[in-house]
Design a protein around this motif. Structure first.
Motif, PDB file in Angstrom:
ATOM      1  N   PHE A 156       4.470 -34.454 -16.661  1.00  0.00           N
ATOM      2  CA  PHE A 156       3.988 -35.072 -17.884  1.00  0.00           C
ATOM      3  C   PHE A 156       2.981 -34.160 -18.582  1.00  0.00           C
ATOM      4  CE2 PHE A 156       0.855 -37.696 -20.101  1.00  0.00           C
ATOM      5  CZ  PHE A 156       1.676 -38.294 -21.030  1.00  0.00           C
ATOM      6  N   PHE A 157       2.107 -33.521 -17.809  1.00  0.00           N
ATOM      7  CA  PHE A 157       1.125 -32.609 -18.383  1.00  0.00           C
ATOM      8  C   PHE A 157       1.811 -31.437 -19.085  1.00  0.00           C
ATOM      9  CE2 PHE A 157      -1.536 -28.806 -17.841  1.00  0.00           C
ATOM     10  CZ  PHE A 157      -2.614 -29.184 -18.625  1.00  0.00           C
ATOM     11  N   LEU A 158       2.816 -30.835 -18.447  1.00  0.00           N
ATOM     12  CA  LEU A 158       3.534 -29.718 -19.061  1.00  0.00           C
ATOM     13  C   LEU A 158       4.283 -30.158 -20.311  1.00  0.00           C
ATOM     14  CD1 LEU A 158       4.936 -27.852 -15.938  1.00  0.00           C
ATOM     15  CD2 LEU A 158       3.114 -27.128 -17.467  1.00  0.00           C
TER      16      LEU A 158
ATOM     17  N   ILE B  14       1.746 -30.467 -23.082  1.00  0.00           N
ATOM     18  CA  ILE B  14       1.345 -29.152 -23.600  1.00  0.00           C
ATOM     19  C   ILE B  14       2.444 -28.577 -24.487  1.00  0.00           C
ATOM     20  CG2 ILE B  14       0.822 -26.779 -22.923  1.00  0.00           C
ATOM     21  CD1 ILE B  14      -1.476 -28.701 -22.502  1.00  0.00           C
ATOM     22  N   ILE B  15       3.693 -28.711 -24.065  1.00  0.00           N
ATOM     23  CA  ILE B  15       4.805 -28.216 -24.885  1.00  0.00           C
ATOM     24  C   ILE B  15       4.856 -28.968 -26.209  1.00  0.00           C
ATOM     25  CG2 ILE B  15       7.331 -28.115 -25.015  1.00  0.00           C
ATOM     26  CD1 ILE B  15       7.296 -27.578 -21.984  1.00  0.00           C
ATOM     27  N   PHE B  16       4.614 -30.279 -26.169  1.00  0.00           N
ATOM     28  CA  PHE B  16       4.594 -31.057 -27.401  1.00  0.00           C
ATOM     29  C   PHE B  16       3.502 -30.562 -28.343  1.00  0.00           C
ATOM     30  CE2 PHE B  16       2.677 -34.557 -29.780  1.00  0.00           C
ATOM     31  CZ  PHE B  16       3.747 -34.886 -30.591  1.00  0.00           C
TER      32      PHE B  16
ATOM     33  N   GLU C  26      14.431 -23.405 -18.397  1.00  0.00           N
ATOM     34  CA  GLU C  26      13.513 -23.537 -17.276  1.00  0.00           C
ATOM     35  C   GLU C  26      13.502 -24.943 -16.718  1.00  0.00           C
ATOM     36  OE1 GLU C  26       9.234 -23.454 -18.039  1.00  0.00           O
ATOM     37  OE2 GLU C  26       9.187 -21.674 -16.762  1.00  0.00           O
ATOM     38  N   GLY C  27      13.882 -25.910 -17.535  1.00  0.00           N
ATOM     39  CA  GLY C  27      13.910 -27.299 -17.090  1.00  0.00           C
ATOM     40  C   GLY C  27      12.652 -28.075 -17.400  1.00  0.00           C
ATOM     41  N   SER C  28      11.785 -27.514 -18.203  1.00  0.00           N
ATOM     42  CA  SER C  28      10.537 -28.206 -18.534  1.00  0.00           C
ATOM     43  C   SER C  28      10.763 -29.384 -19.456  1.00  0.00           C
ATOM     44  CB  SER C  28       9.558 -27.241 -19.206  1.00  0.00           C
ATOM     45  OG  SER C  28       9.187 -26.226 -18.316  1.00  0.00           O
TER      46      SER C  28
ATOM     47  N   GLU D  50       3.356 -25.541 -34.148  1.00  0.00           N
ATOM     48  CA  GLU D  50       4.328 -24.658 -34.793  1.00  0.00           C
ATOM     49  C   GLU D  50       4.988 -25.344 -35.990  1.00  0.00           C
ATOM     50  OE1 GLU D  50       6.726 -23.783 -31.450  1.00  0.00           O
ATOM     51  OE2 GLU D  50       5.359 -22.241 -30.710  1.00  0.00           O
ATOM     52  N   ILE D  51       5.212 -26.633 -35.901  1.00  0.00           N
ATOM     53  CA  ILE D  51       5.764 -27.354 -37.049  1.00  0.00           C
ATOM     54  C   ILE D  51       4.775 -27.347 -38.206  1.00  0.00           C
ATOM     55  CG2 ILE D  51       6.404 -29.668 -37.857  1.00  0.00           C
ATOM     56  CD1 ILE D  51       7.772 -30.050 -35.150  1.00  0.00           C
TER      57      ILE D  51
END
Length: 117
Positions: A57-59, A62-64, A110-112, A70-71
């Motif tokens: 969930f943390f990763l 962070i990706i979100f 990577e599967g994240s 970036e958006i």
């Protein structure tokens, strides 16, 4: 007393008073009746507040955040093209979008982004 001197004294006096008030209000009692009683759910209030959390969930969070930023960086593209059409602007934005897509495919590979695993 001139204006500069009075402003200097005021700029020194007010922060010192705030620091003094914070120091006085910061004194805490070591014995607290509320802290010595358990919560309704049964947890000890004086124990450590660190509980395990999901690293996936943390990763994902962070990706979100990264892709959300970036958006925001991509939002001015239509306005820029409406005001002036320059080839270097198109090249720059195209390179930026390509880097974003490469990052997205890397995270996907990577599967994240797979929440179910």
């Amino acid at each position: 007393m001139n204006l500069a001197t009075s402003m200097f004294l005021l700029s020194v006096f007010v922060p010192m008073m705030v620091l003094l008030a914070a120091w006085i209000l910061n004194t805490r009692s070591t014995e607290n009746r509320e802290k010595s009683t358990p919560f309704e759910c049964g947890f000890d209030p004086a124990s450590t507040a660190r509980i395990p959390f999901s690293m996936r969930f943390f990763l994902l969070a962070i990706i979100f955040i990264v892709f959300d930023i970036e958006i925001v960086l991509l939002m001015p593209i239509p306005t820029t093209f409406m005001k002036s059409y320059a080839p270097h602007i198109l090249t720059t934005y195209s390179a930026f979008v390509i880097v974003l897509l490469i990052g997205l495919f890397h995270e996907w590979d990577e599967g994240s982004l797979d929440w179910s695993t």
